[in-house]
Structure formats: C-alpha cells, structure tokens
Design a protein around this motif. Sequence first.
Motif, PDB file in Angstrom:
ATOM      1  N   LYS A   9      99.791 -16.602 -40.839  1.00  0.00           N
ATOM      2  CA  LYS A   9     100.916 -16.135 -41.648  1.00  0.00           C
ATOM      3  C   LYS A   9     101.429 -17.275 -42.524  1.00  0.00           C
ATOM      4  N   GLY A  10     102.009 -16.908 -43.644  1.00  0.00           N
ATOM      5  CA  GLY A  10     102.546 -17.889 -44.579  1.00  0.00           C
ATOM      6  C   GLY A  10     101.857 -17.743 -45.923  1.00  0.00           C
ATOM      7  N   LYS A  11     101.780 -18.842 -46.669  1.00  0.00           N
ATOM      8  CA  LYS A  11     101.076 -18.833 -47.958  1.00  0.00           C
ATOM      9  C   LYS A  11      99.598 -19.098 -47.670  1.00  0.00           C
ATOM     10  N   VAL A  12      98.870 -18.014 -47.370  1.00  0.00           N
ATOM     11  CA  VAL A  12      97.471 -18.144 -46.957  1.00  0.00           C
ATOM     12  C   VAL A  12      96.517 -17.314 -47.824  1.00  0.00           C
ATOM     13  N   GLN A  13      97.044 -16.647 -48.834  1.00  0.00           N
ATOM     14  CA  GLN A  13      96.179 -15.901 -49.754  1.00  0.00           C
ATOM     15  C   GLN A  13      96.234 -16.530 -51.131  1.00  0.00           C
ATOM     16  N   GLY A  14      95.077 -16.603 -51.791  1.00  0.00           N
ATOM     17  CA  GLY A  14      95.002 -17.172 -53.132  1.00  0.00           C
ATOM     18  C   GLY A  14      95.030 -18.691 -53.141  1.00  0.00           C
ATOM     19  N   VAL A  15      94.792 -19.318 -51.984  1.00  0.00           N
ATOM     20  CA  VAL A  15      94.854 -20.777 -51.889  1.00  0.00           C
ATOM     21  C   VAL A  15      93.599 -21.383 -51.242  1.00  0.00           C
ATOM     22  N   GLY A  16      92.529 -20.597 -51.130  1.00  0.00           N
ATOM     23  CA  GLY A  16      91.282 -21.092 -50.545  1.00  0.00           C
ATOM     24  C   GLY A  16      91.260 -21.098 -49.027  1.00  0.00           C
ATOM     25  N   TYR A  17      92.203 -20.429 -48.414  1.00  0.00           N
ATOM     26  CA  TYR A  17      92.302 -20.432 -46.954  1.00  0.00           C
ATOM     27  C   TYR A  17      91.062 -19.826 -46.293  1.00  0.00           C
ATOM     28  N   ARG A  18      90.645 -18.663 -46.770  1.00  0.00           N
ATOM     29  CA  ARG A  18      89.470 -18.001 -46.179  1.00  0.00           C
ATOM     30  C   ARG A  18      88.215 -18.837 -46.391  1.00  0.00           C
ATOM     31  N   TYR A  19      88.082 -19.423 -47.584  1.00  0.00           N
ATOM     32  CA  TYR A  19      86.910 -20.252 -47.901  1.00  0.00           C
ATOM     33  C   TYR A  19      86.822 -21.448 -46.949  1.00  0.00           C
ATOM     34  N   HIS A  20      87.927 -22.155 -46.759  1.00  0.00           N
ATOM     35  CA  HIS A  20      87.925 -23.321 -45.873  1.00  0.00           C
ATOM     36  C   HIS A  20      87.718 -22.914 -44.412  1.00  0.00           C
ATOM     37  N   THR A  21      88.229 -21.755 -44.053  1.00  0.00           N
ATOM     38  CA  THR A  21      87.994 -21.234 -42.706  1.00  0.00           C
ATOM     39  C   THR A  21      86.515 -20.920 -42.513  1.00  0.00           C
ATOM     40  N   GLN A  22      85.909 -20.308 -43.520  1.00  0.00           N
ATOM     41  CA  GLN A  22      84.490 -19.985 -43.460  1.00  0.00           C
ATOM     42  C   GLN A  22      83.644 -21.257 -43.332  1.00  0.00           C
ATOM     43  N   LEU A  23      83.954 -22.278 -44.134  1.00  0.00           N
ATOM     44  CA  LEU A  23      83.202 -23.539 -44.063  1.00  0.00           C
ATOM     45  C   LEU A  23      83.262 -24.144 -42.661  1.00  0.00           C
ATOM     46  N   LYS A  24      84.458 -24.166 -42.082  1.00  0.00           N
ATOM     47  CA  LYS A  24      84.627 -24.738 -40.743  1.00  0.00           C
ATOM     48  C   LYS A  24      83.881 -23.905 -39.709  1.00  0.00           C
ATOM     49  N   ALA A  25      83.983 -22.593 -39.795  1.00  0.00           N
ATOM     50  CA  ALA A  25      83.300 -21.717 -38.837  1.00  0.00           C
ATOM     51  C   ALA A  25      81.783 -21.898 -38.912  1.00  0.00           C
ATOM     52  N   LEU A  26      81.253 -21.988 -40.119  1.00  0.00           N
ATOM     53  CA  LEU A  26      79.806 -22.180 -40.268  1.00  0.00           C
ATOM     54  C   LEU A  26      79.374 -23.533 -39.716  1.00  0.00           C
ATOM     55  N   LYS A  27      80.184 -24.561 -39.946  1.00  0.00           N
ATOM     56  CA  LYS A  27      79.893 -25.896 -39.410  1.00  0.00           C
ATOM     57  C   LYS A  27      79.859 -25.871 -37.887  1.00  0.00           C
ATOM     58  N   LEU A  28      80.691 -25.017 -37.290  1.00  0.00           N
ATOM     59  CA  LEU A  28      80.763 -24.891 -35.831  1.00  0.00           C
ATOM     60  C   LEU A  28      79.770 -23.877 -35.266  1.00  0.00           C
ATOM     61  N   ASP A  29      78.949 -23.286 -36.129  1.00  0.00           N
ATOM     62  CA  ASP A  29      77.976 -22.263 -35.714  1.00  0.00           C
ATOM     63  C   ASP A  29      78.654 -21.035 -35.099  1.00  0.00           C
ATOM     64  N   ASN A  36      91.647 -11.012 -45.908  1.00  0.00           N
ATOM     65  CA  ASN A  36      93.005 -10.845 -46.417  1.00  0.00           C
ATOM     66  C   ASN A  36      93.539  -9.485 -46.000  1.00  0.00           C
ATOM     67  N   LEU A  37      94.785  -9.447 -45.554  1.00  0.00           N
ATOM     68  CA  LEU A  37      95.448  -8.198 -45.199  1.00  0.00           C
ATOM     69  C   LEU A  37      96.498  -7.866 -46.259  1.00  0.00           C
ATOM     70  N   ASP A  38      96.820  -6.596 -46.387  1.00  0.00           N
ATOM     71  CA  ASP A  38      97.827  -6.160 -47.352  1.00  0.00           C
ATOM     72  C   ASP A  38      99.189  -6.811 -47.102  1.00  0.00           C
ATOM     73  N   GLY A  87      76.467 -14.412 -39.020  1.00  0.00           N
ATOM     74  CA  GLY A  87      77.053 -15.182 -40.101  1.00  0.00           C
ATOM     75  C   GLY A  87      78.568 -15.098 -40.058  1.00  0.00           C
ATOM     76  N   PHE A  88      79.204 -15.741 -41.044  1.00  0.00           N
ATOM     77  CA  PHE A  88      80.661 -15.725 -41.144  1.00  0.00           C
ATOM     78  C   PHE A  88      81.022 -15.344 -42.557  1.00  0.00           C
ATOM     79  N   ASN A  89      81.697 -14.213 -42.716  1.00  0.00           N
ATOM     80  CA  ASN A  89      81.989 -13.665 -44.040  1.00  0.00           C
ATOM     81  C   ASN A  89      83.474 -13.715 -44.364  1.00  0.00           C
ATOM     82  N   THR A  90      83.780 -13.531 -45.638  1.00  0.00           N
ATOM     83  CA  THR A  90      85.167 -13.408 -46.080  1.00  0.00           C
ATOM     84  C   THR A  90      85.328 -12.095 -46.815  1.00  0.00           C
ATOM     85  N   TYR A  91      86.508 -11.503 -46.663  1.00  0.00           N
ATOM     86  CA  TYR A  91      86.825 -10.233 -47.308  1.00  0.00           C
ATOM     87  C   TYR A  91      88.198 -10.328 -47.928  1.00  0.00           C
TER      88      TYR A  91
END
Length: 91
Positions: A9-29, A36-38, A87-91
Amino acid sequence: MFCLKALAKGKVQGVGYRYHTQLKALKLDLVGYAKNLDSGDVEVVAEGEEAKLLELLSHLHQASPYAAVQEVKTLKMLPIEQLSYSGFNTY
C-alpha cells in the motif's frame, strides 16, 4: 515450497514497483506475479523456498526507489505441494 500473498500500500503504482519486484523475484528464482489493483495497491503472489520468499517480502518495503510504501500486509504464507506458476509476471 511455500506460497506468499502480500499487499503493498502507498505510492506503489506508476513508480516501477512491479518491475523492481519482478527483478528481485527472478533473481531469487521465485515464480508468481505482481499486479496493480484498482484500489491503488499492488498484490504480490510468489512461490518458492521459504527463505527466498522472506527475502522478497523484506524487499517489498522499498522495491522501487520512486515508491513510497506505507505498508506491506502479508495475507498468507502457506506450504504448497507444487508450484502453480512458471516465471514471474506483472499485470
């Protein structure tokens, strides 16, 4: 193997949050997704080794340098028999 479901929760949309989460998740296998939720929140579902999931959970508190995370709620952390995602996806 475990499944983690968390809500950022917070300012987490439109700031690369999902992208950075995806990178970390992929690095961790880890597998799963960041979505993003409405409501303006980001839902994260990840599966893998418990220690790696805990590392991802810690990362969610500051995933993007442009985010302003107010709270990360762990909705569930359950043992699972097999992985549901590939895999690890973003939506």
